[in-house]
Design a protein around this motif. Structure first.
Motif, short mmCIF file in Angstrom:
data_model
loop_
_atom_site.label_atom_id
_atom_site.label_comp_id
_atom_site.label_asym_id
_atom_site.label_seq_id
_atom_site.Cartn_x
_atom_site.Cartn_y
_atom_site.Cartn_z
N MET A 176 25.93 52.28 48.49
CA MET A 176 25.96 51.56 49.86
C MET A 176 26.46 50.26 49.71
SD MET A 176 24.91 49.80 52.63
CE MET A 176 23.16 49.66 52.62
N PHE A 177 27.34 49.68 50.65
CA PHE A 177 27.98 48.42 50.75
C PHE A 177 27.59 47.75 51.89
CE2 PHE A 177 29.99 50.80 47.44
CZ PHE A 177 30.29 49.81 46.23
N ALA A 178 26.94 46.64 51.90
CA ALA A 178 26.43 46.27 53.53
C ALA A 178 27.00 44.65 53.60
CB ALA A 178 25.01 46.11 53.54
N ILE A 179 27.56 44.34 54.86
CA ILE A 179 28.04 43.18 55.19
C ILE A 179 27.07 42.39 56.29
CG2 ILE A 179 30.62 43.33 54.47
CD1 ILE A 179 31.15 43.69 57.58
N HIS A 180 27.07 41.31 56.33
CA HIS A 180 26.15 40.69 57.48
C HIS A 180 26.58 39.79 58.34
CE1 HIS A 180 23.51 42.55 54.22
NE2 HIS A 180 24.22 41.75 53.30
N ASP A 181 27.81 39.86 58.56
CA ASP A 181 28.38 38.94 59.38
C ASP A 181 29.81 39.53 60.25
OD1 ASP A 181 28.79 36.81 61.00
OD2 ASP A 181 28.44 35.14 59.33
N ALA A 182 30.44 38.89 61.08
CA ALA A 182 31.50 39.24 61.94
C ALA A 182 32.88 39.03 60.98
CB ALA A 182 31.70 38.68 63.25
N TYR A 183 33.21 40.06 60.25
CA TYR A 183 34.40 39.96 59.24
C TYR A 183 34.84 41.27 58.76
CZ TYR A 183 31.60 39.95 55.02
OH TYR A 183 30.65 40.28 54.23
N SER A 184 35.96 41.34 58.20
CA SER A 184 36.30 42.62 57.44
C SER A 184 36.43 42.63 55.98
CB SER A 184 37.92 42.90 58.04
OG SER A 184 38.87 42.21 57.47
N LEU A 185 36.25 43.65 55.57
CA LEU A 185 36.06 44.06 54.07
C LEU A 185 37.33 45.22 53.50
CD1 LEU A 185 34.97 43.88 51.00
CD2 LEU A 185 32.93 45.30 52.08
N THR A 186 37.86 45.08 52.75
CA THR A 186 38.64 46.00 52.29
C THR A 186 38.16 46.36 50.72
OG1 THR A 186 40.40 46.15 53.84
CG2 THR A 186 41.21 47.14 51.70
N ALA A 187 38.14 47.49 50.39
CA ALA A 187 37.78 48.07 49.01
C ALA A 187 38.87 48.89 48.29
CB ALA A 187 36.49 48.21 48.96
N GLU A 188 39.23 48.71 47.29
CA GLU A 188 40.15 49.64 46.82
C GLU A 188 40.28 49.74 45.33
OE1 GLU A 188 44.22 48.39 47.80
OE2 GLU A 188 44.24 46.69 46.74
N ASN A 189 40.81 50.74 44.76
CA ASN A 189 40.84 50.80 43.29
C ASN A 189 39.33 51.10 42.65
OD1 ASN A 189 43.45 50.77 42.97
ND2 ASN A 189 43.36 48.39 42.79
N ILE A 190 38.44 51.94 43.28
CA ILE A 190 36.92 52.05 43.18
C ILE A 190 36.92 53.16 42.26
CG2 ILE A 190 34.76 52.56 44.30
CD1 ILE A 190 36.18 51.84 47.15
N TYR A 191 36.22 52.79 41.26
CA TYR A 191 35.91 53.80 39.77
C TYR A 191 34.32 53.41 39.73
CZ TYR A 191 40.91 53.63 39.13
OH TYR A 191 42.20 53.72 39.37
N VAL A 192 33.60 54.75 39.38
CA VAL A 192 32.21 54.64 38.96
C VAL A 192 32.60 55.76 37.72
CG1 VAL A 192 30.08 55.67 39.66
CG2 VAL A 192 31.35 54.34 41.27
N ASN A 193 32.15 55.40 36.54
CA ASN A 193 32.29 56.29 35.61
C ASN A 193 31.41 55.54 34.35
OD1 ASN A 193 33.76 54.03 34.39
ND2 ASN A 193 35.52 54.73 35.17
N TRP A 194 31.44 56.20 33.31
CA TRP A 194 30.69 55.80 31.92
C TRP A 194 31.39 55.09 31.12
CZ3 TRP A 194 25.82 57.17 33.18
CH2 TRP A 194 25.37 58.23 33.60
N THR A 195 32.83 55.02 31.48
CA THR A 195 33.72 54.28 30.36
C THR A 195 34.13 52.89 30.82
OG1 THR A 195 35.70 55.20 31.52
CG2 THR A 195 34.68 56.69 29.74
N ASN A 196 33.95 52.45 32.05
CA ASN A 196 34.32 51.16 32.43
C ASN A 196 35.85 51.29 32.65
OD1 ASN A 196 33.51 48.72 33.56
ND2 ASN A 196 33.80 47.54 31.75
N GLY A 197 36.31 52.48 32.70
CA GLY A 197 37.96 52.41 32.89
C GLY A 197 38.35 52.43 34.41
#
Length: 792
Positions: A176-197
């Motif tokens: 989970m990713f939390a923001i705490h003020d009035a603005y926008s956040l864009t996240a891309e190229n999201i990887y979760v793995n054992w290799t850090n690739g």
């Protein structure tokens, strides 16, 4: 893939509805919690390695966390990005499920990688917090944080296995990713793995093949090449081993033949030795081998490297008998030598081994990769990862830039674009050809977002398939990017070309801003990958379908009302604007043909036919004369003035001065071959209307003529063919499509071809622009395409 509604109420967490987009087939939260992570083959249609990524994150099932009505969440499936925005200062965010392939142990490290950008960087509450949550979305603990940044920024987080175990995480959980003020956040190229690739399976395989990704081969490929054992021959020229392991050598212009050499030991010389590498060379280099003292005897020249500046792979073999003849039992020398002023780059894939290329385990992987994404990528342009150390130069009115090398295969996709820029923004690239006048023609454009600094964009994965044809190059808009002065980190070893507002064509007919050679560096390169067999087969099927449609169209167009006289002569029934029927001889007695350089250029023949008996004009006129030996046909006539005009009035004036004097009321056939030089916005602006006007003007003089419009070998705008087709449909003219022939290299001419004009003078094709035009095979196909449309 469809996405869920972007607004969620404040009570809603991850639910079965929110999970209905899980791509492995899970359709409910219960199924998610019971999923074992396996995929069965009966649920797979096909696998594209470029779309298989090393990640346990199912971001397509993202959902909001603790949100209100002033909160928006969007998932863009095309870019696999997540954007959240809120207009009130509150604690809100997004979360997505993770499904690991195993239960973690304490020594494991799970990596999170992503790129992000925020609309603010000055908020009172700058942090974006990262939390661990269970499979139902219940928060467990905070495990990380990153800070607002309005520039695209990379974030990396290591999650220890012990952290997961202490949280009672098995295989399924949420981030989970939390923001705490009035603005926008864009996240891309999201990887979760054992290799850090952070790449696709295709990237990983390509890395294994190239050697940039380590792979234990069990001693199968015992490469004995050591870069540190190489140096300049006689200390002449610039020699450098670059950060990626490649070797760069530039020979100065003040001495004779020189180059680089190095010795290799540790091989079994009772077995063959195989040498393979990829290189770019500007100028002729020869490849030699010999004793460890550097001496070279007759017969030890293994061949020359391609001097045209394109990257090319080479493989050589030396037999045990050849080593024994020189008494070589421990080590030997390799020398690569060139004449003054030559340059070479040897990439980091060099291998010197007792194992042949075909015997490597990596080649099995390479073959698998090529079956999916074509052959191993080839780099065009210089390495630019150290461009930050070079000095940017301001060139007044600079426009586009490229290198002096072209793609010579039968078709490729853009794989990677690597560029160095000073500012974030969208940058325009063109896929185009440089013609014989050094003008950019046959272009199409793409837009790529680049961040300030060095960029390595996996274009094929991120943007999809963009084709590069035979004889084309990639151009970058340098109006913002600029050019750079070479230095020790960035030597000039590939010809560079730029275009600016002050360098204009000196040809009064073919005007425009030319590409010219420069000693500055253009700050980008690309890798191209040959189109894979599967895609080529699809393209062939598409062309066959198009051909079938063309045949049907020809049948319909040839379905004119034909009547025969008592003597057997055939007449076509034509109708004028007043409804009067006119019987016109199906075999014309007067013919008019007009075109551009494909019809008339140097030597008074069509470019780039070998002589006057092998251009499309010759084939068409010979066919007509075969049907009517007394037919009157105008000589090859250039109508480039119509293409180069930038207003409807100027095009009408061109018609009045060039075409109208040739026509007569009894002209039976008119062939127009135009479109290739509609290569600027000014020329394109009124093109659609001017095509129709030209046909109408022809009919006003020759009302019973059959009009054929031939196009287009070069196309710089995607709507040009549609405009011609629409005008032909509205006026009763016939469109002759020659676009399929340009993509086959065998239909083009080539540098070195000999051409002979009508006066007997001969010359050799020396420019890639001239060579990009149809050769004899292409002209024959164009001529036959026109003939196929005749009804006689």
């Amino acid at each position: 893939m469809a996405y869920m509604p972007t607004k969620w109420n404040s009570q809603q967490q991850i639910t079965s509805q929110a999970l209905n987009n899980i791509e492995d087939g899970v359709t409910s939260l219960d199924q998610f919690n019971n999923q074992d992570g396996n995929i069965t083959d009966n649920r797979i249609d096909h696998v594209s390695f470029g779309k298989v990524i090393d990640s346990f994150a199912n971001i397509s099932s993202v959902a909001g966390w603790n949100i209100g009505n002033d909160f928006d969440l969007e998932y863009d499936s095309a870019s696999s990005s997540i954007t959240i925005a809120q207009t009130a200062a509150q604690d809100s965010g997004f979360q997505f499920p993770i499904l690991l392939d195993k239960v973690p142990i304490s020594s494991d490290i799970l990596y999170l990688n992503l790129d992000f950008v925020t609309s603010l960087d000055s908020s009172a509450k700058k942090n974006i917090d990262v939390y661990l949550a269970d499979a139902n979305g219940n928060l467990i603990s905070q495990i990380g944080a990153f800070t607002q940044n309005t520039s695209k920024t990379h974030y990396n987080l290591s999650i220890n296995g012990s952290t997961l175990l202490n949280a009672n995480i098995q295989k399924k959980f949420m981030l989970m990713f939390a923001i705490h003020d009035a603005y926008s956040l864009t996240a891309e190229n999201i990887y979760v793995n054992w290799t850090n690739g952070t790449g696709s399976l295709s990237d990983s395989i390509a890395g294994i093949v190239s050697g940039s990704t380590p792979l234990s081969m069990g001693g199968l490929n015992e490469n004995k090449f050591v870069a540190s054992q190489w140096d300049r021959w006689d200390a002449i020229g610039l020699f450098a081993i670059q950060s990626d392991g490649s070797i760069l050598y530039t020979h100065d212009s003040s001495s004779g033949a020189r180059g680089i050499h190095g010795f290799t030991k540790g091989l079994d010389f009772t077995k063959p030795v195989y040498i393979s590498f990829t290189a770019q060379s500007l100028g002729v280099f020869s490849f030699y081998w010999g004793k460890a003292d550097g001496s070279i005897a007759e017969g030890q020249d293994l061949g020359q490297l391609n001097p045209n500046g394109n990257s090319q792979h080479y493989e050589f073999k030396i037999s045990p008998a050849e080593f024994a003849a020189l008494g070589i039992t421990d080590s030997f020398f390799i020398t690569i030598g060139g004449s003054a002023g030559t340059m070479i780059k040897i990439f980091n894939d060099i291998s010197i081994s007792n194992v042949p290329a075909s015997g490597k385990a990596t080649d099995a992987i390479k073959a698998l990769n090529e079956a999916t994404y074509g052959k191993e990528p080839s780099q065009f342009g210089q390495t630019v990862d150290k461009m930050a150390s070079a000095t940017r130069v301001a060139v007044a009115g600079i426009q586009f830039g490229t290198w002096g090398t072209i793609y010579t295969g039968s078709g490729a996709y853009i794989k990677n674009i690597r560029a160095y820029v000073k500012t974030d923004g969208n940058y325009i690239f063109k896929i185009a050809t440089i013609d014989q006048h050094q003008l950019i023609v046959n272009s199409s454009s793409i837009s790529v977002w680049l961040n300030a600094g060095y960029n390595d964009i996996d274009y094929l994965f991120k943007y999809g398939k963009t084709k590069v044809g035979n004889g084309q190059q990639i151009f970058m808009d340098l109006s913002s990017a600029g050019v750079y002065t070479p230095n020790a980190d960035n030597p000039l070893y590939i010809p560079q070309l730029i275009q600016d507002s002050s360098h204009l064509s000196t040809d009064p007919v073919y005007t425009g801003n030319i590409m010219y050679s420069t000693n500055y560096l253009v700050p980008f390169n690309v890798t191209l990958i040959d189109i894979p067999t599967a895609d080529l087969a699809t393209d062939v099927n598409s062309r066959l379908s198009s051909m079938a449609a063309d045949i049907n169209s020809v049948s319909a167009q040839q379905g004119n009302m034909i009547v025969s006289s008592p003597s057997g002569r055939k007449f076509r029934i034509s109708v004028d604007d007043n409804g009067n029927l006119v019987a016109v001889s199906d075999v014309p007695s007067k013919v008019a043909i007009f075109g551009n350089s494909l019809t008339l250029e140097r030597g008074n023949i069509g470019m780039a036919a070998s002589d006057q008996n092998h251009d499309w004009y010759h084939y068409v006129t010979q066919y007509i004369l075969g049907a009517n030996p007394n037919a009157s046909i105008n000589p090859r006539t250039s109508f480039y003035a119509w293409e180069s005009a930038t207003s409807s009035a100027d095009r009408t004036a061109a018609f009045n001065s060039v075409v109208k004097p040739v026509l007569a009321a009894d002209t039976g056939v008119v062939v127009i071959q135009l479109v290739d030089n509609i290569n600027s916005d000014a020329r394109h602006a009124t093109f659609a209307q001017d095509v129709k006007t030209l046909i109408t003007n022809i009919k006003s003089v020759a009302p019973n003529a059959k009009i054929y419009w031939v196009a287009g070998w070069f196309l710089s705008y995607p709507d040009l063919i549609q405009s011609i087709q629409a005008a032909c449909a509205d006026t009763g003219a016939t469109f002759v499509d020659i676009t399929p022939y340009n993509s086959d290299p065998s239909n083009k001419s080539y540098v070195g071809a000999v051409r002979t004009g009508t006066d007997g003078s001969s010359w050799t094709v020396s420019s890639t622009g001239e060579a990009a035009h149809p050769g004899d095979a292409g002209h024959q196909l164009i001529g036959q395409a026109v003939i196929n449309q005749f009804g006689f």
